[in-house]
Design a protein around this motif. Structure first.
Motif, short mmCIF file in Angstrom:
data_model
loop_
_atom_site.label_atom_id
_atom_site.label_comp_id
_atom_site.label_asym_id
_atom_site.label_seq_id
_atom_site.Cartn_x
_atom_site.Cartn_y
_atom_site.Cartn_z
N SER A 1 0.85 -1.20 0.00
CA SER A 1 0.00 0.00 0.00
C SER A 1 0.89 1.25 0.00
CB SER A 1 -0.95 0.00 1.20
OG SER A 1 -0.22 0.24 2.39
N ALA B 1 -11.09 6.78 -0.49
CA ALA B 1 -10.53 5.63 -1.22
C ALA B 1 -9.22 5.98 -1.92
CB ALA B 1 -11.55 5.12 -2.23
N GLY B 2 -8.81 7.24 -1.87
CA GLY B 2 -7.49 7.59 -2.44
C GLY B 2 -7.54 8.51 -3.65
N TYR C 1 -7.04 10.17 -9.80
CA TYR C 1 -6.69 9.07 -8.88
C TYR C 1 -5.56 8.24 -9.47
CZ TYR C 1 -9.48 6.15 -12.02
OH TYR C 1 -9.96 5.50 -13.13
N ASN D 1 -3.66 2.45 -10.00
CA ASN D 1 -3.62 1.18 -9.25
C ASN D 1 -4.71 1.08 -8.19
OD1 ASN D 1 -1.77 3.20 -8.03
ND2 ASN D 1 -1.57 1.66 -6.43
N LEU D 2 -5.37 2.22 -7.87
CA LEU D 2 -6.45 2.18 -6.88
C LEU D 2 -7.83 2.12 -7.54
CD1 LEU D 2 -5.27 4.85 -4.26
CD2 LEU D 2 -4.96 2.38 -4.22
N LYS E 1 -10.73 -0.09 -6.12
CA LYS E 1 -11.15 0.39 -4.79
C LYS E 1 -12.02 1.66 -4.93
CE LYS E 1 -8.98 1.76 -0.44
NZ LYS E 1 -7.77 2.39 0.09
#
Ligand SMILES: [Zn+2]
Length: 365
Positions: free
Chosen positions: A12, A154-155, A203, A206-207, A210
């Motif tokens: 992460s 969530a990023g 974003y 890779n996220l 999610k």
């Protein structure tokens, strides 16, 4: 805990997708479901380090350099790589590497070098492209805050030192559900007009799963409309090398004394002094020669890295001082960095720094 809990946390912070093409970071030997109680940290995974893990009861070795880079076709103990892998498998010791993915993140190997040298205002020297995407979605006004909050959690929405970044425009959405629908607003079979907010946010690719999951859970509609757009922008937080500044410009000789002391190196191989004070400093742990052009373009007075070959030193061209401090020396604080990262998240998990000096280079002074 399970090995996967530790590796998921490390990934992460330093996602495997951030590693270079030639690399082999990640879980090299071991079962993610394996129970672990103690980890051994080392820059390199040598036979002596595997023996140390056995003697001290560690079930996993986390090293910076992967023991395996290329495919292994035989396991008959002829090379140290085969012997390490074979012994680790036989003794049930997992081998995990966190390599260029840790080099390429903001809080990684190069930040540790920059901090050790006292550099300020640091940024990535060669940020990577094509790692970011944009989400465009349409949300009824009543749920715009909820959806934005979920996306940020969530990023999404991070640019440089700013978080919660989004663009929001009001407009009218239309839709007509068929007989199988149960619309949140409006009726089946009739066109509905709803005041909506178009939310746009950025974003890391890779996220994505999610972030889409967070969007769908927070959005009230049965069918959530959204667009995913690849971007070619730089990711300012991901890439190779780092550049920062000294608080007080210093002359080149005293700066090299400072580097020698702080980086605990026996010898520095360097190009001729340019006789300008050192203010901007570029660094790259390990073999960083490929970044010289970036260091010069960024106005660095000196480039501190390792693994320079004779002919490559000529590329300084009097524009910069190249200083090769040794590969091991440049990355030696990486194990301490890993120690701190793991202890912060898992305070009661046992982490041990190797007592083996794995540097294969010896200095005859
Ligand atoms: Zn290295």
């Amino acid at each position: 805990m399970k090995l996967s809990a530790l590796t998921a946390y490390l990934e992460s912070l330093a996602p495997l997708v951030y590693q270079e093409d030639y690399d082999n970071a990640g879980l090299i030997v071991g079962n993610p479901d394996q129970e672990i109680s103690q980890a051994l940290l080392s820059l390199d995974c040598t036979e002596a380090v595997v023996d140390e893990a056995i003697a001290t009861g560690c079930q996993v070795i986390i090293s910076h350099h992967p023991i395996v880079f290329r495919g292994l076709k035989k396991f008959n103990g002829k090379t140290y790589v085969e012997r390490v892998v074979e012994k680790a498998i036989r003794k049930g010791i997992a081998l995990y590497a966190i390599h260029t993915n840790l080099d390429n993140v903001m809080q990684g190997v190069n930040t540790r070098i920059a901090d050790t040298l006292g550099l300020k205002n640091c940024r990535i020297l060669a940020p990577k492209h094509n790692l970011l995407k944009k989400l465009i979605t349409f949300v009824p006004q009543s749920h715009a805050d909820e959806v934005r909050n979920a996306l940020f959690a969530a990023g999404a929405g991070n640019i440089g030192n700013y978080s919660e970044v989004s663009f929001n425009a009001e407009g009218v959405g239309t839709f007509k559900g068929n007989e199988f629908t149960d619309p949140h607003v409006g009726e089946q079979g009739k066109r509905h007009r709803e005041n909506e907010i178009c939310i746009q946010t950025i974003y890391p690719a890779n996220l994505e799963s999610k972030i889409i999951m967070a969007l769908i859970l927070a959005h009230p509609y049965e069918e959530v409309a959204y667009d995913l757009v690849p971007l070619t922008n730089q990711h300012q937080q991901v890439g190779a090398g780092m550049i920062g500044e000294l608080e007080v410009p210093t002359n080149q000789e005293s700066f090299l004394f400072h580097v020698k002391d702080k980086m605990r190196t026996h010898v520095i191989r360097h190009t001729a002094f340019t006789h300008k004070p050192i203010k901007k400093v570029a660094v790259c742990g390990g073999a960083g020669g490929f970044l010289l052009k970036h260091a010069i373009a960024a106005g660095a007075d000196i480039f501190i890295t390792a693994d320079y070959k004779y002919h490559e030193f000529f590329d300084a061209e009097g524009k910069i001082v190249i200083a090769d401090i040794g590969h091991f020396e440049s990355e030696q604080f990486t194990v301490q960095l890993l120690y701190e990262i793991i202890r912060k998240k898992f305070p009661i998990f046992a982490v041990r720094l190797t007592e083996v000096n794995t540097n294969p280079v010896k200095y005859f002074i």
